[in-house]
Design a protein around this motif. Structure first.
Motif, PDB file in Angstrom:
ATOM      1  N   ASP A 184       0.841  -1.196   0.000  1.00 45.73           N
ATOM      2  CA  ASP A 184       0.000   0.000   0.000  1.00 45.73           C
ATOM      3  C   ASP A 184       0.878   1.249   0.000  1.00 45.73           C
ATOM      4  OD1 ASP A 184      -2.344   1.374  -0.042  1.00 45.73           O
ATOM      5  OD2 ASP A 184      -2.912   0.981   2.035  1.00 45.73           O
ATOM      6  N   GLU A 185       0.327   2.371  -0.474  1.00 45.98           N
ATOM      7  CA  GLU A 185       1.071   3.635  -0.602  1.00 45.98           C
ATOM      8  C   GLU A 185       2.374   3.405  -1.384  1.00 45.98           C
ATOM      9  OE1 GLU A 185      -0.619   6.058   0.253  1.00 45.98           O
ATOM     10  OE2 GLU A 185      -1.955   5.382   1.841  1.00 45.98           O
ATOM     11  N   ALA A 186       2.259   2.714  -2.505  1.00 48.51           N
ATOM     12  CA  ALA A 186       3.433   2.277  -3.261  1.00 48.51           C
ATOM     13  C   ALA A 186       4.247   3.435  -3.838  1.00 48.51           C
ATOM     14  CB  ALA A 186       3.011   1.327  -4.389  1.00 48.51           C
ATOM     15  N   HIS A 187       3.669   4.630  -3.916  1.00 43.17           N
ATOM     16  CA  HIS A 187       4.442   5.777  -4.418  1.00 43.17           C
ATOM     17  C   HIS A 187       5.636   6.090  -3.525  1.00 43.17           C
ATOM     18  CE1 HIS A 187       1.430   7.435  -1.629  1.00 43.17           C
ATOM     19  NE2 HIS A 187       2.385   8.261  -1.282  1.00 43.17           N
ATOM     20  N   CYS A 188       5.605   5.599  -2.267  1.00 45.33           N
ATOM     21  CA  CYS A 188       6.713   5.853  -1.336  1.00 45.33           C
ATOM     22  C   CYS A 188       8.009   5.186  -1.782  1.00 45.33           C
ATOM     23  CB  CYS A 188       6.354   5.360   0.073  1.00 45.33           C
ATOM     24  SG  CYS A 188       4.999   6.263   0.856  1.00 45.33           S
ATOM     25  N   VAL A 189       7.924   4.272  -2.737  1.00 46.96           N
ATOM     26  CA  VAL A 189       9.115   3.563  -3.202  1.00 46.96           C
ATOM     27  C   VAL A 189       9.876   4.368  -4.254  1.00 46.96           C
ATOM     28  CG1 VAL A 189       8.148   2.310  -5.181  1.00 46.96           C
ATOM     29  CG2 VAL A 189       9.900   1.223  -3.796  1.00 46.96           C
ATOM     30  N   SER A 190       9.215   5.390  -4.810  1.00 45.83           N
ATOM     31  CA  SER A 190       9.781   6.070  -5.973  1.00 45.83           C
ATOM     32  C   SER A 190      10.499   7.363  -5.630  1.00 45.83           C
ATOM     33  CB  SER A 190       8.664   6.371  -6.985  1.00 45.83           C
ATOM     34  OG  SER A 190       9.159   7.157  -8.045  1.00 45.83           O
ATOM     35  N   HIS A 191      11.654   7.543  -6.241  1.00 47.45           N
ATOM     36  CA  HIS A 191      12.407   8.799  -6.121  1.00 47.45           C
ATOM     37  C   HIS A 191      11.600   9.966  -6.671  1.00 47.45           C
ATOM     38  CE1 HIS A 191      15.718  11.690  -6.458  1.00 47.45           C
ATOM     39  NE2 HIS A 191      15.388  11.865  -7.720  1.00 47.45           N
ATOM     40  N   TRP A 192      10.736   9.677  -7.675  1.00 47.39           N
ATOM     41  CA  TRP A 192       9.926  10.732  -8.284  1.00 47.39           C
ATOM     42  C   TRP A 192       8.667  11.014  -7.476  1.00 47.39           C
ATOM     43  CZ3 TRP A 192      12.810  13.112 -11.536  1.00 47.39           C
ATOM     44  CH2 TRP A 192      13.718  12.412 -12.328  1.00 47.39           C
ATOM     45  N   GLY A 193       8.337  10.153  -6.521  1.00 51.30           N
ATOM     46  CA  GLY A 193       7.122  10.333  -5.739  1.00 51.30           C
ATOM     47  C   GLY A 193       7.251  11.486  -4.755  1.00 51.30           C
ATOM     48  N   ASP A 214       6.371  11.450  -1.635  1.00 52.88           N
ATOM     49  CA  ASP A 214       6.543  11.021  -0.247  1.00 52.88           C
ATOM     50  C   ASP A 214       7.541   9.861  -0.186  1.00 52.88           C
ATOM     51  OD1 ASP A 214       6.054  11.092   2.477  1.00 52.88           O
ATOM     52  OD2 ASP A 214       4.377   9.705   2.374  1.00 52.88           O
ATOM     53  N   PHE A 215       8.676  10.043  -0.871  1.00 51.33           N
ATOM     54  CA  PHE A 215       9.695   8.992  -0.954  1.00 51.33           C
ATOM     55  C   PHE A 215      10.176   8.572   0.432  1.00 51.33           C
ATOM     56  CE2 PHE A 215      14.357   8.164  -1.096  1.00 51.33           C
ATOM     57  CZ  PHE A 215      14.289   6.911  -1.674  1.00 51.33           C
ATOM     58  N   ARG A 216      10.247   7.252   0.661  1.00 55.30           N
ATOM     59  CA  ARG A 216      10.709   6.709   1.939  1.00 55.30           C
ATOM     60  C   ARG A 216      11.768   5.637   1.679  1.00 55.30           C
ATOM     61  NH1 ARG A 216       5.766   6.519   6.235  1.00 55.30           N
ATOM     62  NH2 ARG A 216       4.760   8.443   5.602  1.00 55.30           N
ATOM     63  N   GLN A 217      12.904   5.780   2.350  1.00 54.40           N
ATOM     64  CA  GLN A 217      14.027   4.882   2.116  1.00 54.40           C
ATOM     65  C   GLN A 217      13.669   3.433   2.444  1.00 54.40           C
ATOM     66  OE1 GLN A 217      16.907   6.208   0.735  1.00 54.40           O
ATOM     67  NE2 GLN A 217      17.384   4.065   0.334  1.00 54.40           N
ATOM     68  N   ASP A 218      12.868   3.214   3.496  1.00 50.58           N
ATOM     69  CA  ASP A 218      12.489   1.849   3.877  1.00 50.58           C
ATOM     70  C   ASP A 218      11.760   1.122   2.753  1.00 50.58           C
ATOM     71  OD1 ASP A 218      13.553   1.961   6.454  1.00 50.58           O
ATOM     72  OD2 ASP A 218      11.755   2.901   7.272  1.00 50.58           O
ATOM     73  N   TYR A 219      11.026   1.876   1.932  1.00 54.16           N
ATOM     74  CA  TYR A 219      10.278   1.254   0.839  1.00 54.16           C
ATOM     75  C   TYR A 219      11.199   0.746  -0.264  1.00 54.16           C
ATOM     76  CZ  TYR A 219       5.304   1.839   1.905  1.00 54.16           C
ATOM     77  OH  TYR A 219       4.041   1.702   2.422  1.00 54.16           O
ATOM     78  N   ARG A 220      12.389   1.329  -0.386  1.00 55.14           N
ATOM     79  CA  ARG A 220      13.320   0.935  -1.451  1.00 55.14           C
ATOM     80  C   ARG A 220      13.666  -0.554  -1.364  1.00 55.14           C
ATOM     81  NH1 ARG A 220      14.072   3.775  -6.153  1.00 55.14           N
ATOM     82  NH2 ARG A 220      14.981   5.825  -5.831  1.00 55.14           N
ATOM     83  N   LEU A 221      13.737  -1.057  -0.134  1.00 56.30           N
ATOM     84  CA  LEU A 221      14.136  -2.448   0.060  1.00 56.30           C
ATOM     85  C   LEU A 221      13.078  -3.441  -0.418  1.00 56.30           C
ATOM     86  CD1 LEU A 221      15.718  -2.153   3.634  1.00 56.30           C
ATOM     87  CD2 LEU A 221      16.902  -2.193   1.440  1.00 56.30           C
ATOM     88  N   LEU A 222      11.865  -2.960  -0.642  1.00 63.04           N
ATOM     89  CA  LEU A 222      10.776  -3.873  -1.010  1.00 63.04           C
ATOM     90  C   LEU A 222      10.999  -4.525  -2.375  1.00 63.04           C
ATOM     91  CD1 LEU A 222       7.690  -1.815   0.228  1.00 63.04           C
ATOM     92  CD2 LEU A 222       8.798  -3.753   1.358  1.00 63.04           C
ATOM     93  N   GLY A 223      11.888  -3.956  -3.181  1.00 67.62           N
ATOM     94  CA  GLY A 223      12.204  -4.579  -4.459  1.00 67.62           C
ATOM     95  C   GLY A 223      12.822  -5.961  -4.304  1.00 67.62           C
ATOM     96  N   GLN A 224      13.353  -6.239  -3.090  1.00 70.07           N
ATOM     97  CA  GLN A 224      13.958  -7.547  -2.842  1.00 70.07           C
ATOM     98  C   GLN A 224      12.922  -8.648  -2.615  1.00 70.07           C
ATOM     99  OE1 GLN A 224      16.739  -7.139   0.434  1.00 70.07           O
ATOM    100  NE2 GLN A 224      17.554  -5.217  -0.374  1.00 70.07           N
ATOM    101  N   LEU A 225      11.652  -8.265  -2.450  1.00 74.91           N
ATOM    102  CA  LEU A 225      10.615  -9.260  -2.182  1.00 74.91           C
ATOM    103  C   LEU A 225      10.548 -10.313  -3.281  1.00 74.91           C
ATOM    104  CD1 LEU A 225       7.771  -6.973  -0.798  1.00 74.91           C
ATOM    105  CD2 LEU A 225       9.010  -8.750   0.469  1.00 74.91           C
TER     106      LEU A 225
END
Length: 609
Positions: free
Chosen positions: A151-160, A162-173
């Motif tokens: 949820d709130e997937a825009h937090c993963v994006s540098h262009w978003g 509300d960018f959040r560093q913790d979300y970056r790691l979700l790409g490892q899922l």
């Protein structure tokens, strides 16, 4: 704050159809646009990216598959309070759901782990930082996972926004769980952000669904600031129900909440400077309808799952269209009429640009400045505000909404075809490689160093707009962006690009109507925003009963029933269980828990007529 006690969940068979779950569990007769398609794709084990507005029904896109699929669905959620509200709502509908976060004592946490191992839960809400801990990943490998929803997937994006560093790691899922479908969900993502979400989450040929960003039940209003505190007090006193007032500083939150309270308004202030226990109490009081108005910084954030917020006020200008859209979207999540008011002062805009320039993250300066420029353009707009919002998200619309201050009190308009052609032609001759200010400088015949060096002073469009001011052309370009003839490419230094819609304008095949720029926007005319016909007296009685039940059950009132459900009851006047089940938002569990009391109240009310 603790995870709710596990109750007997509704029995769901793997052969159950999504439409049956929608009606029996959640009490809705029809899917909203796109929900069924997304659900079917996920049930076929496909990754998905879902873009739906706040209040548009994103959560059902993973909650219904979670009840049909055999294993557990993991939901990545950014805030503790948001998790609890969502789990409360699911539990009230008879769904076995829980959450894991730092508020849960160790003994209770171990009990939740045991229940997960035993397959007692269908949905588990967890924050990204905990989810990506290796110990937690190892534990998930022992469970029967069916789906991961971010949820709130825009937090993963540098262009978003509300960018959040913790979300970056979700790409490892996808590395840890290559065969488990992953769904990203967001209400706020422009074209660049959407592409980045897909890449960052490592989605594999995902099914992408983008519904309309339109929230037709929200009326968008803007007032130029003049004695802003008095404006706010006057506005709030004229409203009914719950409201949120957003400010850009803690000091202003404290000042405004004090002044509202002094005027007898049931309000409270909320910001990150308060003790966690105080913040939690204020938020719970608001969600429980014990406080009518929250004055807050954006620290109030995404943790608001309250469906019956009737208005949102921005006392200060937000930093981006995404923030504004998301924050105003907290009003009217139940589909009932709601309002958004923006108080605008150009001096506020200058301060915000300065704050952005002073930010520590220099890599994001250009992105944030460009996003703020779009927000300023929205505030300066003299065309339909809903059109501005939709076009920003590439949902180009030529129709005026009839439910914003510009539509209710329209500015004067003129045939702007020639002026539009001058702008579009200039952008084209600059090879769509120039930003707004440079285009205006060429139009107005400036001959500074860069223009001369690039020989742009030799272009036919050089000086074609010298008869108008710089402010005039800024306004015209903003309007052409809003009308979908131009877009800003933030990935290429905010250069202006022509859309396909510009071609017939340049060929004089289509006429362009523009608004005459004006220095001050008038106060919007207030009009009836609710066209439904239901018994207002009964509606008030139903709200009182709902409040009493919510206090007994220790859940927010909207978890019992939404305002929309109460309005349906007050309109259709059900008098038996079968009719009560036809009310929107009434499923089998809620019929069993609350039906008798609400039917009795409706019957008593009718006897008094």
């Amino acid at each position: 704050m603790s995870s709710p006690t596990l109750e007997k969940p509704l029995p769901i068979e793997n052969s159950t159809k999504p439409a049956e779950v929608l009606k029996e569990v959640f009490g809705y007769s029809h899917f909203r646009d796109g929900q069924q398609q997304v659900i079917e794709q996920v049930l076929s084990q496909r990754d998905a990216l879902v873009l739906m507005p706040t209040g548009g029904g994103k959560s059902l896109c993973y909650q219904i598959p979670a009840l049909i699929l055999p294993g557990i669905t993991i939901v990545v959620s950014p805030l503790i309070s948001l998790m609890k509200d969502q789990v409360d709502a699911l539990t009230a509908s008879g769904v076995a759901a829980t959450f894991i976060n730092s508020s849960i004592p160790r003994e209770q946490l171990l009990n939740i782990y045991r229940q997960l191992q035993d397959g007692k839960f269908k949905l588990l809400y967890v924050a990204p930082e905990r989810l990506m801990q290796l110990e937690f990943i190892d534990r998930l490998h022992t469970l029967n996972l069916s789906l991961i929803a971010v949820d709130e997937a825009h937090c993963v994006s540098h262009w978003g926004h509300d960018f959040r560093q913790d979300y970056r790691l979700l790409g490892q899922l996808k590395t840890h769980f290559p065969n488990i479908p992953v769904m990203g969900l967001t209400a706020t993502a422009d074209i660049a952000t959407r592409a980045d979400i897909t890449q960052q989450l490592n989605l594999q040929t995902p099914y992408v669904f983008r519904s309309s960003f339109d929230r037709p039940n929200i009326r968008y209003n803007l007032l130029s600031k003049y004695k802003a505190v008095d404006q706010l007090i006057h506005y709030v006193k004229g409203q009914e129900g719950s409201g949120i007032v957003y400010c850009n500083s803690r000091a202003k939150v404290d000042e405004l909440s004090f002044k509202l309270a002094k005027q007898g308004i049931n309000s409270a202030g909320y910001h990150a400077g308060l003790e966690p226990e105080i913040r939690e109490k204020i938020q719970r009081d608001f969600i429980q309808d014990n406080v009518d108005v929250i004055v807050a910084t954006v620290a109030f954030g995404m943790g608001i799952n309250k469906s019956n917020v009737r208005y949102v006020v921005h006392f200060d200008l937000p930093r981006s269209i995404e923030s504004y859209y998301q924050e105003t979207g907290r009003a009217g999540r139940d589909g009932m009429p709601a309002e958004a008011l923006l108080l605008y002062d150009e001096k506020d805009a200058a301060r915000i640009r300065q704050w952005i320039a002073m930010g520590e993250n220099t890599e994001r300066h250009d992105v944030e400045l460009q996003k703020f420029a779009a927000m300023e353009a929205f505030a300066d707009a003299q065309t339909c505000r809903r059109q501005v919002l939709l076009n920003y998200f590439s949902e180009y619309s030529g129709a005026h909404c009839g439910n914003c201050d510009i539509c209710v009190n329209p500015p004067k308009r003129f045939d702007g075809t020639i002026q539009a052609q001058k702008v579009l032609s200039c952008i084209y001759r600059l090879e769509q490689n120039a930003a707004t200010q440079y285009v205006i400088d060429v139009l107005r015949g400036k001959s500074h160093k860069r223009i001369v060096e690039q020989q742009h002073d030799k272009l036919p469009t050089h000086g074609a707009g010298k008869d108008q001011s710089e402010a005039h052309w800024h306004n015209v370009i903003s309007q052409l962006i809003h009308q979908g003839l131009i877009r800003i490419d933030i990935t290429q230094n905010a250069t202006l690009k022509l859309t396909e819609a510009a071609r017939p304008v340049l060929k004089s095949e289509v006429q362009v109507t523009l608004a005459v720029p004006r220095l001050a926007l008038e106060t919007s005319k207030r009009g009836k925003n609710d066209k439904r016909h239901y018994d207002r007296v009964l509606f008030a009685k139903l709200k009182h009963l709902r409040k009493s039940i919510s206090e007994q059950d220790d859940v927010p009132p909207f978890v019992v029933f939404s305002d929309a459900s109460l309005a349906d009851m007050a309109e259709y006047l059900p008098n038996n269980s079968s009719q009560f089940l036809q009310i929107s938002g009434v499923g089998k569990t809620k019929l069993e828990r609350y039906g008798e009391r609400f039917l009795a109240l409706i019957s008593q009310h009718l006897e008094t007529l």
